[in-house]
Write an enzyme that holds these catalytic residues in place. Structure first.
Site, PDB file in Angstrom:
ATOM      1  N   THR A  73     -57.740 148.834   1.317  1.00 37.58           N
ATOM      2  CA  THR A  73     -56.322 148.784   0.937  1.00 37.58           C
ATOM      3  C   THR A  73     -55.467 148.344   2.125  1.00 37.58           C
ATOM      4  OG1 THR A  73     -56.694 150.522  -0.694  1.00 37.58           O
ATOM      5  CG2 THR A  73     -54.409 150.166   0.008  1.00 37.58           C
ATOM      6  N   ASN A 151     -63.971 144.630  -9.434  1.00 39.20           N
ATOM      7  CA  ASN A 151     -64.559 145.953  -9.315  1.00 39.20           C
ATOM      8  C   ASN A 151     -64.929 146.569 -10.661  1.00 39.20           C
ATOM      9  OD1 ASN A 151     -61.594 145.726  -8.972  1.00 39.20           O
ATOM     10  ND2 ASN A 151     -61.629 147.909  -9.456  1.00 39.20           N
ATOM     11  N   GLN A 179     -65.756 144.262  -3.093  1.00 34.95           N
ATOM     12  CA  GLN A 179     -66.936 144.472  -3.942  1.00 34.95           C
ATOM     13  C   GLN A 179     -68.028 143.424  -3.708  1.00 34.95           C
ATOM     14  OE1 GLN A 179     -67.542 147.106  -5.613  1.00 34.95           O
ATOM     15  NE2 GLN A 179     -65.525 148.046  -5.725  1.00 34.95           N
ATOM     16  N   THR A 237     -55.781 154.145  18.731  1.00 34.74           N
ATOM     17  CA  THR A 237     -57.150 154.359  19.205  1.00 34.74           C
ATOM     18  C   THR A 237     -58.130 154.211  18.042  1.00 34.74           C
ATOM     19  OG1 THR A 237     -56.314 155.776  20.935  1.00 34.74           O
ATOM     20  CG2 THR A 237     -58.656 156.000  20.423  1.00 34.74           C
ATOM     21  N   CYS A 325     -56.380 157.930 -16.559  1.00 35.80           N
ATOM     22  CA  CYS A 325     -55.591 158.957 -17.228  1.00 35.80           C
ATOM     23  C   CYS A 325     -54.270 159.095 -16.480  1.00 35.80           C
ATOM     24  CB  CYS A 325     -56.354 160.264 -17.179  1.00 35.80           C
ATOM     25  SG  CYS A 325     -55.880 161.382 -18.460  1.00 35.80           S
TER      26      CYS A 325
HETATM   27  N1  PLP Z   1     -60.300 146.162  -3.525  1.00 44.37           N
HETATM   28  C1  PLP Z   1     -61.270 146.376  -4.436  1.00 44.37           C
HETATM   29  C2  PLP Z   1     -61.776 145.225  -5.240  1.00 44.37           C
HETATM   30  C3  PLP Z   1     -61.783 147.654  -4.623  1.00 44.37           C
HETATM   31  O1  PLP Z   1     -62.728 147.857  -5.525  1.00 44.37           O
HETATM   32  C4  PLP Z   1     -61.264 148.712  -3.838  1.00 44.37           C
HETATM   33  C5  PLP Z   1     -61.726 150.096  -4.057  1.00 44.37           C
HETATM   34  O2  PLP Z   1     -62.127 150.460  -5.140  1.00 44.37           O
HETATM   35  C6  PLP Z   1     -60.271 148.434  -2.900  1.00 44.37           C
HETATM   36  C7  PLP Z   1     -59.809 147.154  -2.765  1.00 44.37           C
HETATM   37  C8  PLP Z   1     -59.699 149.499  -2.034  1.00 44.37           C
HETATM   38  O3  PLP Z   1     -60.587 149.834  -1.003  1.00 44.37           O
HETATM   39  P1  PLP Z   1     -60.391 151.210  -0.184  1.00 44.37           P
HETATM   40  O4  PLP Z   1     -60.825 152.308  -1.096  1.00 44.37           O
HETATM   41  O5  PLP Z   1     -61.286 151.065   0.995  1.00 44.37           O
HETATM   42  O6  PLP Z   1     -58.970 151.291   0.187  1.00 44.37           O
END
Ligand code: PLP
Length: 386
Positions: A73, A151, A179, A237, A325
């Site tokens: 993210t 995903n 993914q 760090t 949900c």
């Molecule tokens: N992008 C995709 C396609 C994902 O499947 C995910 C997590 O499910 C993320 C981004 C987010 O990754 P993270 O959980 O490391 O923030």
């Protein structure tokens, strides 16, 4: 619960024993700060450099093009916001309707701050119309962000081809490869991809570490002001054990890539075939010829995915549903909705995502239990008549 049969690897993965072994000393005896002048800290810096090389080797890029982050993210946010900040005269983002919220929610937030966002749709198999995407890129477009693999369905997008189109139009191309990494071969040297995100916990490293690949020469704003870490782009760090872990996990991913494509794929296909043969009224969501080797998404008509999950859970079987949900109502997945999957089928969708730790016995156990679960739920379903 006696035994867990874990088939939810697109949510997170088990940390590999080899990874734990490699990172543990950096939670204990090697606690030095990699920025310190002394040898004690310096040896940690040396190991971070090695981890950077291990990640670069899996991606086919230079070590200095690897920035360590905290998760996928963060990498997605940094790529998009960092590019917009360095292209002040371009106010548009082009992306797809099926991105992970790490990209979609970021874009929608930026929309509230005056940027324009163009989301390209997909067809019923989850494939992208690349020509349509090309038409959306104009002189105002700063960045195009398209995931490598979805995903929820596992459908793979032709990101290398898209990167070429984006490059020709003068915009920056980012791919969320969270993914894809470890499941598909990647060679960034031979691509026009400018920015790529990945996440440790999806490839048998722990949670709390991610990577952003930044092609040499790509303009990207500093995303964490502070110290000089990560070439001054992300101060703070380092998460040393996490970085050591993701480096080793990338090395292992490279070693296991063939297994992912053969043994894991065969297990996935076996489970999918057994389900289709034993459960009536179920359909596979997503292009079966163009998917990650470990993933399949199946809809069971007339029943709720959550109900199936709860019953699978009683046997220790872990999978995911295509609904989230939220606020008391079951929202069908935005990915399945974008594919035009009918409401009832979207509600009855389950994602199975396997890994190299799954066995044929586990697959057969799940395949044995599922028809009974589906039958029982259908008997209770108000949607099934006669
Ligand atoms: N992008 C995709 C396609 C994902 O499947 C995910 C997590 O499910 C993320 C981004 C987010 O990754 P993270 O959980 O490391 O923030």
């Amino acid at each position: 619960m006696d035994k867990v049969i874990y088939m939810d690897n697109n949510a997170t993965t088990r940390v590999a024993d080899e990874v734990i072994e490699e990172m543990l000393p950096f939670m204990g005896e090697f606690y030095g700060n990699p920025s310190s002048m002394h040898t004690f800290g310096g040896q940690v810096a040396g190991r971070i450099a090695r981890a950077r090389g291990q990640v670069a080797s899996l991606l086919g890029c230079l070590p200095e093009e690897i920035l360590f982050t905290s998760c996928g993210t963060e990498s997605d946010n940094a790529a998009i916001k960092g590019t917009l900040a360095t292209h002040p005269n371009r106010r548009k983002i082009v992306t797809t309707r099926v991105e992970h919220p790490a990209v979609l929610a970021t874009c929608r937030e930026l929309e509230r701050h005056g940027y324009s966002v163009s989301e390209v749709g997909v067809d019923k198999d989850g494939n992208l119309d690349v020509d349509e995407l090309g038409f959306r890129i104009d002189d105002n477009t700063a960045i195009v962000s398209v995931m490598w693999a979805n995903n929820e369905t596992g459908v793979v997008f032709p990101v290398e081809r898209i990167a070429g189109i984006v490059r020709a139009r003068g915009a920056v191309f980012h791919t969320d490869a969270v993914q894809a990494v470890g499941k598909l071969p990647i060679d960034l040297r031979r691509s026009n991809i400018d920015l790529l995100s990945l996440s440790g916990h999806k490839l048998h490293a722990p949670k709390g570490v991610g990577v952003l690949y930044v092609r040499k020469g790509t303009r990207l704003a500093t995303f964490m002001h502070g110290g000089h870490q990560e070439s001054g782009r992300r101060g703070g760090t380092e998460n040393v054990p996490g970085i050591i872990a993701i480096g080793r996990a990338c090395e292992l991913a490279q070693e296991h890539m063939d297994e992912e494509d053969t043994r894991v794929r065969a297990l996935r296909d076996r489970l999918q075939a057994k389900i289709l043969a034993t459960c009536p009224d179920c359909i596979i969501n997503g292009d079966t010829a163009n998917r990650l080797p470990n993933t399949f998404n199946v809809s069971f008509e007339y029943i709720e995915g959550e109900a199936i999950l709860l019953m699978l859970n009683k046997y220790g079987i872990c999978a995911s549903s295509g609904s989230a949900c939220t606020s008391g109502s079951l929202e069908p997945s935005h990915v399945l909705r974008a594919m035009g999957v009918p409401f009832t089928a979207a509600h009855g969708s389950i994602r199975f995502s396997l890994s190299r730790y799954n066995t044929r016995e586990e697959v057969d156990f799940v395949a044995e239990k599922l028809p009974g679960i589906v039958n029982r739920l259908r008997e209770m379903s108000p949607f099934v008549t006669g």
